[in-house]
Design a protein around this motif. Structure first.
Motif, PDB file in Angstrom:
ATOM      1  N   ILE A   7     -14.145   3.190 -10.647  1.00 33.07           N
ATOM      2  CA  ILE A   7     -12.965   3.384  -9.765  1.00 33.07           C
ATOM      3  C   ILE A   7     -13.800   2.191  -7.938  1.00 33.07           C
ATOM      4  O   ILE A   7     -14.711   2.490  -8.120  1.00 33.07           O
ATOM      5  N   THR A   8     -12.829   2.207  -7.469  1.00 33.27           N
ATOM      6  CA  THR A   8     -12.936   1.272  -5.943  1.00 33.27           C
ATOM      7  C   THR A   8     -12.537   1.878  -4.771  1.00 33.27           C
ATOM      8  O   THR A   8     -11.540   2.779  -5.352  1.00 33.27           O
ATOM      9  N   GLY A   9     -12.525   1.217  -3.860  1.00 32.39           N
ATOM     10  CA  GLY A   9     -11.535   1.696  -2.403  1.00 32.39           C
ATOM     11  C   GLY A   9     -10.192   1.277  -2.424  1.00 32.39           C
ATOM     12  O   GLY A   9     -10.572   1.320  -1.086  1.00 32.39           O
ATOM     13  N   ALA A  10      -9.463   1.641  -3.550  1.00 33.64           N
ATOM     14  CA  ALA A  10      -8.560   1.686  -3.293  1.00 33.64           C
ATOM     15  C   ALA A  10      -7.760   2.927  -3.119  1.00 33.64           C
ATOM     16  O   ALA A  10      -8.595   3.842  -3.959  1.00 33.64           O
ATOM     17  N   SER A  11      -6.760   3.430  -2.877  1.00 32.47           N
ATOM     18  CA  SER A  11      -5.858   4.240  -2.664  1.00 32.47           C
ATOM     19  C   SER A  11      -5.458   4.343  -4.533  1.00 32.47           C
ATOM     20  O   SER A  11      -4.927   3.889  -4.388  1.00 32.47           O
ATOM     21  N   ALA A  36     -18.404   4.508  -9.603  1.00 35.80           N
ATOM     22  CA  ALA A  36     -17.800   4.370  -8.361  1.00 35.80           C
ATOM     23  C   ALA A  36     -18.718   3.119  -7.372  1.00 35.80           C
ATOM     24  O   ALA A  36     -19.517   2.248  -6.367  1.00 35.80           O
ATOM     25  N   SER A  37     -17.214   2.584  -6.584  1.00 32.76           N
ATOM     26  CA  SER A  37     -18.277   1.603  -6.118  1.00 32.76           C
ATOM     27  C   SER A  37     -17.998   2.168  -4.748  1.00 32.76           C
ATOM     28  O   SER A  37     -18.134   3.281  -4.119  1.00 32.76           O
ATOM     29  N   GLU A  38     -19.263   1.613  -3.581  1.00 32.05           N
ATOM     30  CA  GLU A  38     -19.528   2.316  -2.360  1.00 32.05           C
ATOM     31  C   GLU A  38     -18.370   2.739  -1.457  1.00 32.05           C
ATOM     32  O   GLU A  38     -18.185   3.941  -1.109  1.00 32.05           O
ATOM     33  N   ASN A  39     -17.935   2.074  -1.546  1.00 29.76           N
ATOM     34  CA  ASN A  39     -16.301   1.964  -0.490  1.00 29.76           C
ATOM     35  C   ASN A  39     -15.247   3.032  -1.098  1.00 29.76           C
ATOM     36  O   ASN A  39     -14.489   4.128  -0.447  1.00 29.76           O
ATOM     37  N   SER A  40     -15.496   3.188  -2.832  1.00 31.20           N
ATOM     38  CA  SER A  40     -14.453   4.776  -3.084  1.00 31.20           C
ATOM     39  C   SER A  40     -15.070   5.939  -2.441  1.00 31.20           C
ATOM     40  O   SER A  40     -14.002   6.591  -2.724  1.00 31.20           O
ATOM     41  N   LEU A  41     -16.051   5.961  -2.534  1.00 31.93           N
ATOM     42  CA  LEU A  41     -16.753   7.504  -1.734  1.00 31.93           C
ATOM     43  C   LEU A  41     -15.423   7.228  -0.717  1.00 31.93           C
ATOM     44  O   LEU A  41     -15.662   8.874  -0.453  1.00 31.93           O
ATOM     45  N   ARG A  42     -15.657   6.677   0.164  1.00 34.73           N
ATOM     46  CA  ARG A  42     -14.791   6.777   1.963  1.00 34.73           C
ATOM     47  C   ARG A  42     -13.644   7.537   1.024  1.00 34.73           C
ATOM     48  O   ARG A  42     -13.381   8.198   1.733  1.00 34.73           O
ATOM     49  N   VAL A  43     -12.753   6.754   0.420  1.00 36.51           N
ATOM     50  CA  VAL A  43     -11.091   7.124  -0.114  1.00 36.51           C
ATOM     51  C   VAL A  43     -11.063   8.095  -0.500  1.00 36.51           C
ATOM     52  O   VAL A  43     -10.145   9.007  -0.734  1.00 36.51           O
ATOM     53  N   LEU A  44     -12.468   8.555  -1.971  1.00 38.74           N
ATOM     54  CA  LEU A  44     -12.510  10.184  -2.806  1.00 38.74           C
ATOM     55  C   LEU A  44     -12.403  11.314  -1.750  1.00 38.74           C
ATOM     56  O   LEU A  44     -12.312  12.174  -1.734  1.00 38.74           O
ATOM     57  N   ALA A  45     -12.893  10.857  -0.529  1.00 35.40           N
ATOM     58  CA  ALA A  45     -13.639  11.916   0.906  1.00 35.40           C
ATOM     59  C   ALA A  45     -12.354  12.140   1.404  1.00 35.40           C
ATOM     60  O   ALA A  45     -11.631  12.983   1.475  1.00 35.40           O
ATOM     61  N   GLU A  46     -11.687  10.814   2.214  1.00 37.61           N
ATOM     62  CA  GLU A  46      -9.743  11.002   2.465  1.00 37.61           C
ATOM     63  C   GLU A  46      -8.986  11.744   1.997  1.00 37.61           C
ATOM     64  O   GLU A  46      -8.176  12.221   1.906  1.00 37.61           O
ATOM     65  N   GLU A  47      -8.937  11.439   1.200  1.00 39.45           N
ATOM     66  CA  GLU A  47      -8.253  11.627  -0.134  1.00 39.45           C
ATOM     67  C   GLU A  47      -8.364  13.251  -1.035  1.00 39.45           C
ATOM     68  O   GLU A  47      -7.277  13.441  -1.472  1.00 39.45           O
ATOM     69  N   CYS A  95      -7.691   0.101  -8.630  1.00 39.32           N
ATOM     70  CA  CYS A  95      -8.399  -1.847  -8.385  1.00 39.32           C
ATOM     71  C   CYS A  95      -8.279  -1.697  -6.578  1.00 39.32           C
ATOM     72  O   CYS A  95      -6.718  -1.947  -6.539  1.00 39.32           O
ATOM     73  N   SER A  96      -9.374  -1.708  -6.468  1.00 39.95           N
ATOM     74  CA  SER A  96      -8.808  -3.220  -4.802  1.00 39.95           C
ATOM     75  C   SER A  96      -8.555  -4.218  -4.803  1.00 39.95           C
ATOM     76  O   SER A  96      -8.941  -5.137  -5.713  1.00 39.95           O
ATOM     77  N   MET A  97      -7.770  -4.742  -4.096  1.00 39.02           N
ATOM     78  CA  MET A  97      -7.740  -6.323  -3.783  1.00 39.02           C
ATOM     79  C   MET A  97      -8.873  -6.824  -4.032  1.00 39.02           C
ATOM     80  O   MET A  97      -9.684  -8.397  -4.166  1.00 39.02           O
ATOM     81  N   GLY A  98     -10.652  -6.398  -3.374  1.00 41.06           N
ATOM     82  CA  GLY A  98     -11.472  -7.018  -3.243  1.00 41.06           C
ATOM     83  C   GLY A  98     -12.131  -7.361  -4.120  1.00 41.06           C
ATOM     84  O   GLY A  98     -13.072  -8.301  -4.895  1.00 41.06           O
ATOM     85  N   THR A  99     -12.326  -5.837  -5.344  1.00 39.79           N
ATOM     86  CA  THR A  99     -12.529  -6.351  -6.833  1.00 39.79           C
ATOM     87  C   THR A  99     -11.496  -6.668  -7.770  1.00 39.79           C
ATOM     88  O   THR A  99     -12.503  -7.287  -8.065  1.00 39.79           O
ATOM     89  N   LEU A 100     -10.485  -6.609  -7.162  1.00 38.24           N
ATOM     90  CA  LEU A 100      -9.637  -7.735  -8.283  1.00 38.24           C
ATOM     91  C   LEU A 100     -10.029  -9.081  -8.133  1.00 38.24           C
ATOM     92  O   LEU A 100     -10.325 -10.358  -8.453  1.00 38.24           O
ATOM     93  N   VAL A 130      -4.125  -2.354 -10.052  1.00 42.65           N
ATOM     94  CA  VAL A 130      -4.138  -2.510  -8.702  1.00 42.65           C
ATOM     95  C   VAL A 130      -3.781  -2.042  -7.989  1.00 42.65           C
ATOM     96  O   VAL A 130      -2.482  -1.435  -8.359  1.00 42.65           O
ATOM     97  N   ARG A 131      -4.402  -2.079  -7.008  1.00 39.30           N
ATOM     98  CA  ARG A 131      -2.933  -1.155  -5.999  1.00 39.30           C
ATOM     99  C   ARG A 131      -3.269  -1.878  -4.470  1.00 39.30           C
ATOM    100  O   ARG A 131      -4.768  -2.008  -3.965  1.00 39.30           O
ATOM    101  N   GLU A 132      -2.564  -2.123  -3.537  1.00 34.77           N
ATOM    102  CA  GLU A 132      -2.218  -2.022  -2.605  1.00 34.77           C
ATOM    103  C   GLU A 132      -0.917  -2.402  -2.562  1.00 34.77           C
ATOM    104  O   GLU A 132      -0.056  -2.738  -3.791  1.00 34.77           O
ATOM    105  N   THR A 133      -0.118  -2.606  -1.152  1.00 35.61           N
ATOM    106  CA  THR A 133       1.436  -3.038  -0.500  1.00 35.61           C
ATOM    107  C   THR A 133       1.284  -3.394   0.515  1.00 35.61           C
ATOM    108  O   THR A 133       0.465  -3.132   1.124  1.00 35.61           O
TER     109      THR A 133
END
Ligand SMILES: Cc1cc2nc3c(=O)[nH]c(=O)nc-3n(C[C@H](O)[C@H](O)[C@H](O)COP(=O)(O)O)c2cc1C
Length: 196
Positions: A7-11, A36-47, A95-100, A130-133
């Motif tokens: 899991i990565t830091g995308a929504s 879990a990527s480091e940045n995914s933790l931030r999104v897990l906390a937010e969401e 999958c974030s755009m960064g990890t992609l 992937v997730r971005e828009t």
């Protein structure tokens, strides 16, 4: 089956939660390597209001995991960093755009990126949710690069024609579609049968 899930830091944390729950409950699955990527933790906390790396799986599953083991994204010596380790494939959801970009360019500079690289070189299924828009041209090019190298680009776009009761049901049905794609059709997965 022996799968890798990252899991990565995308929504889309709710999508990964449903995926992990289905894998934990699936008797055909022997082992899941989870990163879990480091940045995914931030999104897990937010969401999801889930905070911290400790007991992350237990917090996501609601029970102690029996077959899912977690690796640090910095641990490039984990089993899944080597092609000699048997695996039936890897799912990156979301999958974030960064990890992609990292996978598409073969950077292999984190465990997730390296495991993705290994999955491609061993010609195993690699599903990039992937997730971005909207997408910019860099995102589109990186998706093409990854697809040309053998990855499946499986965007986090849920279906509406199954009339999901809410976001959890929508997420579950999306996770089921991903699992069907890797050869694990799920009981309760919506199947379009217009003739009935
Ligand atoms: C709440 C939140 C939502 C985000 N959503 C996305 C997203 O949908 N797609 C994306 O590519 N990046 C998104 N980001 C940005 C990524 O987290 C950021 O680019 C990060 O560097 C990705 O790192 P990783 O791929 O190592 O996890 C989001 C960040 C936050 C805090």
């Amino acid at each position: 089956m022996n799968l890798t899930v990252a899991i990565t830091g995308a929504s889309g944390a709710i999508l990964s939660r449903e995926l992990l729950r289905a894998l934990e409950a699936d008797a055909r699955v022997a082992r899941v390597h989870f990163v879990a990527s480091e940045n995914s933790l931030r999104v897990l906390a937010e969401e999801l209001g889930v905070s911290g790396r400790n007991d992350l799986l237990e917090k996501l599953l609601g029970i102690a995991p029996t077959k899912i083991i977690q690796h640090a994204d910095t641990d490039i010596g984990a089993a899944i960093a080597s092609g000699s380790h048997p695996s039936n494939g890897m799912i990156v959801l979301p999958c974030s755009m960064g990890t992609l970009a990292s996978i598409a360019l073969g950077l292999a500079n984190s465990l997730i990126s390296r495991a993705g690289d290994v999955t491609l070189k061993e010609r195993r299924p690699l599903i990039l949710c992937v997730r971005e828009t909207p997408f910019n041209r860099i995102h589109l090019r990186n998706m093409t690069l990854a697809a040309e190298a053998g990855a499946t680009i499986f965007p986090c776009i849920p279906a509406f024609y199954n009339h999901p009761a809410g976001s959890e049901e929508m997420a579950r049905q999306f996770a089921f579609r991903v699992l069907t794609h890797v050869g694990l059709p799920q009981p309760g997965a919506f199947v379009w049968k217009p003739e009935e």
